[in-house]
Design a protein around this motif. Structure first.
Motif, PDB file in Angstrom:
ATOM      1  N   LYS A  93      -2.812   1.848  -8.168  1.00 52.44           N
ATOM      2  CA  LYS A  93      -2.849   1.617  -6.722  1.00 52.44           C
ATOM      3  C   LYS A  93      -4.158   0.934  -6.336  1.00 52.44           C
ATOM      4  O   LYS A  93      -4.173   0.046  -5.462  1.00 52.44           O
ATOM      5  CB  LYS A  93      -2.677   2.935  -5.974  1.00 52.44           C
ATOM      6  CG  LYS A  93      -2.678   2.823  -4.447  1.00 52.44           C
ATOM      7  CD  LYS A  93      -1.575   1.903  -3.928  1.00 52.44           C
ATOM      8  CE  LYS A  93      -0.186   2.433  -4.201  1.00 52.44           C
ATOM      9  NZ  LYS A  93       0.864   1.564  -3.622  1.00 52.44           N
ATOM     10  N   THR A 152       3.456   5.920  -2.552  1.00 58.11           N
ATOM     11  CA  THR A 152       2.493   6.907  -2.066  1.00 58.11           C
ATOM     12  C   THR A 152       3.211   8.164  -1.566  1.00 58.11           C
ATOM     13  O   THR A 152       4.387   8.138  -1.213  1.00 58.11           O
ATOM     14  CB  THR A 152       1.634   6.342  -0.920  1.00 58.11           C
ATOM     15  OG1 THR A 152       2.492   5.934   0.153  1.00 58.11           O
ATOM     16  CG2 THR A 152       0.826   5.146  -1.379  1.00 58.11           C
ATOM     17  N   ILE A 162       0.823  -1.218   0.000  1.00 57.49           N
ATOM     18  CA  ILE A 162       0.000   0.000   0.000  1.00 57.49           C
ATOM     19  C   ILE A 162       0.849   1.257   0.000  1.00 57.49           C
ATOM     20  O   ILE A 162       0.547   2.237  -0.699  1.00 57.49           O
ATOM     21  CB  ILE A 162      -0.950  -0.013   1.222  1.00 57.49           C
ATOM     22  CG1 ILE A 162      -1.985  -1.131   1.077  1.00 57.49           C
ATOM     23  CG2 ILE A 162      -1.646   1.343   1.382  1.00 57.49           C
ATOM     24  CD1 ILE A 162      -2.792  -1.385   2.333  1.00 57.49           C
ATOM     25  N   MET A 179      -1.279  10.025  -4.117  1.00 52.41           N
ATOM     26  CA  MET A 179      -0.232   9.525  -5.008  1.00 52.41           C
ATOM     27  C   MET A 179       0.466  10.710  -5.667  1.00 52.41           C
ATOM     28  O   MET A 179      -0.148  11.752  -5.875  1.00 52.41           O
ATOM     29  CB  MET A 179      -0.841   8.623  -6.094  1.00 52.41           C
ATOM     30  CG  MET A 179      -1.561   7.385  -5.565  1.00 52.41           C
ATOM     31  SD  MET A 179      -0.464   6.240  -4.704  1.00 52.41           S
ATOM     32  CE  MET A 179       0.624   5.734  -6.035  1.00 52.41           C
ATOM     33  N   GLN A 214      -3.821  -2.676  -6.890  1.00 53.53           N
ATOM     34  CA  GLN A 214      -3.069  -3.327  -5.812  1.00 53.53           C
ATOM     35  C   GLN A 214      -3.975  -3.620  -4.624  1.00 53.53           C
ATOM     36  O   GLN A 214      -3.877  -4.693  -4.001  1.00 53.53           O
ATOM     37  CB  GLN A 214      -1.892  -2.448  -5.388  1.00 53.53           C
ATOM     38  CG  GLN A 214      -0.782  -2.356  -6.426  1.00 53.53           C
ATOM     39  CD  GLN A 214       0.364  -1.468  -5.981  1.00 53.53           C
ATOM     40  OE1 GLN A 214       0.195  -0.566  -5.169  1.00 53.53           O
ATOM     41  NE2 GLN A 214       1.544  -1.712  -6.529  1.00 53.53           N
TER      42      GLN A 214
END
Length: 405
Positions: A57, A15, A11, A215, A60
């Motif tokens: 993302k 980021t 995660i 992001m 994911q």
């Protein structure tokens, strides 16, 4: 589901901010899927790799077993997100928004798992909203705080116009989080105010507040500015595989690790190894770029598209072979002038290799112009018509081609 620490490794990869991190950990420790929200306004029909960063993302999160909700902002798009803007966005019609929304979803599904994606449209609750509901929402926001936003603050202090309806945008985006009961909302780093507004509104309405995850904005092909169509430094998701491959091969070496992390399908552990290789100097940037370009072409055009695009790239640029699909023009364009010569500078304009004879002269003087693969000498603006006695190929650099036949 994976242990929390292993989930966080995925995660947090790439980021910018997670606010607050401790609340995200608590949510993950419950061991149940989280509802991950991403809102997108369909203000343009075509997406580029920069738009795809938060979608990657989201994928994911899906692979980790979480639920994702993609909100198509067919309501908020009628206002236009003021984030990062120094002027009011021109309004879109509902017809434009709906047409853009359809193509947006088609392109987003190249990244997300369609079977695990919930798609909703915020126009379903924004457009029917009555005055009482709207006033109730607006009463929970403070004008002074909204003016603290960097974009609004700059426009206000510089005496630039701020339309009243722009203040409503963060209110409605925050309301989206309430409607879908988001556990976490994602967005670009320029979205942090809007994401935190959703967190505050959820708390004010007695709900558990969402976590905000941002992001970074993807740097474009020029290596300096964010990827944007207006800057011409973008790789479109609908670009042909050959074009996509060629554009990615042009990125600066130092951007390769970022593109692998934000744009590719490689596991985080593999991207970490690439980062280390660039840091310790063992990486081969050229070969890394080729692997990156293959990966991204496969993602958007299907398995094998990367290898095919790479073969076309090598044929054109490494072995100097002539591309198959170059534009063709009549040989008669190579007309003889009063001096008994062909004015090459004008011919390059006529076949769209140069925009003006001035530019054509600069290309010739720079040594980039070739006729059938043979370089034209600098200052050769008028050339022997015998060069055009039969079909031939004109070229400038690696990307400008024309066939005379």
């Amino acid at each position: 589901m994976l242990p929390v620490d292993e989930q966080l490794k995925v995660i947090t990869s790439g980021t910018m901010q997670i606010v607050p991190m401790d609340e995200l950990k608590k949510k993950l420790e419950r061991g149940v899927p989280l509802n991950i929200k991403l809102g997108v306004d369909p203000t343009s029909p075509d997406l580029h790799l920069g738009h795809a960063v938060p979608l990657r993302k989201m994928r994911q999160f899906q692979d980790l077993g979480h639920h994702v909700t993609l909100i198509i902002g067919n309501g908020t798009a009628l206002i236009g997100d003021p984030s990062g803007r120094d002027s009011t966005r021109p309004p879109l019609t509902e017809e434009q928004v709906e047409a853009n929304a359809q193509t947006y979803v088609e392109q987003a599904m190249k990244i997300l798992d369609p079977d695990k994606t919930e798609i909703v449209h915020n126009g379903d609750w924004i457009k029917p909203m009555n005055l009482g509901t709207m006033l109730g929402l607006m009463s929970k926001f403070n004008v002074a705080r909204i003016l603290e936003r960097e974009d609004f603050h700059n426009r206000y202090t510089n005496g630039q116009s701020i339309a009243l309806h722009e203040f409503i945008y963060p209110v409605l985006q925050a309301y989206d989080s309430v409607m879908v009961k988001a556990d976490l909302e994602m967005g670009g780093n320029d979205q942090i105010f809007n994401l935190l507004a959703g967190r505050d509104l959820m708390r004010d309405m007695g709900m558990e507040p969402q976590v905000a995850l941002t992001m970074p904005l993807l740097v474009g092909l020029d290596g300096t500015k964010k990827m944007s169509k207006s800057y011409g430094n973008y790789v479109g998701l609908t670009d042909e595989a050959d074009d996509m491959y060629g554009k990615l091969m042009s990125i600066k070496d130092e951007l390769v690790p970022m593109y692998f992390r934000l744009c590719s399908t490689l596991p985080v552990s593999e991207v970490d190894k690439i980062d280390e290789a660039f840091k310790d100097g063992t990486a081969d940037p050229y070969q890394m770029k080729r692997a990156l370009a293959r990966n991204i072409c496969d993602l958007y055009h299907g398995e094998g598209a990367g290898k095919a695009a790479e073969a076309a790239f090598d044929a054109q640029f490494k072995r100097n072979e002539v591309p198959e699909d170059i534009p063709e023009f009549p040989l008669s364009l190579a007309s003889v002038n009063d001096e008994g010569k062909v004015y090459l500078a004008k011919l390059l304009v006529d076949v769209n290799i140069a925009k003006s004879t001035g530019e054509a002269r600069r290309l010739i003087d720079g040594g980039s112009v070739k006729i059938d693969g043979k370089p034209v000498a600098p200052k050769s603006y008028n050339v022997d018509p015998a060069l055009f006695s039969q079909p031939c190929v004109l070229q400038s650099g690696k990307k400008r081609w024309a066939r005379l036949a």
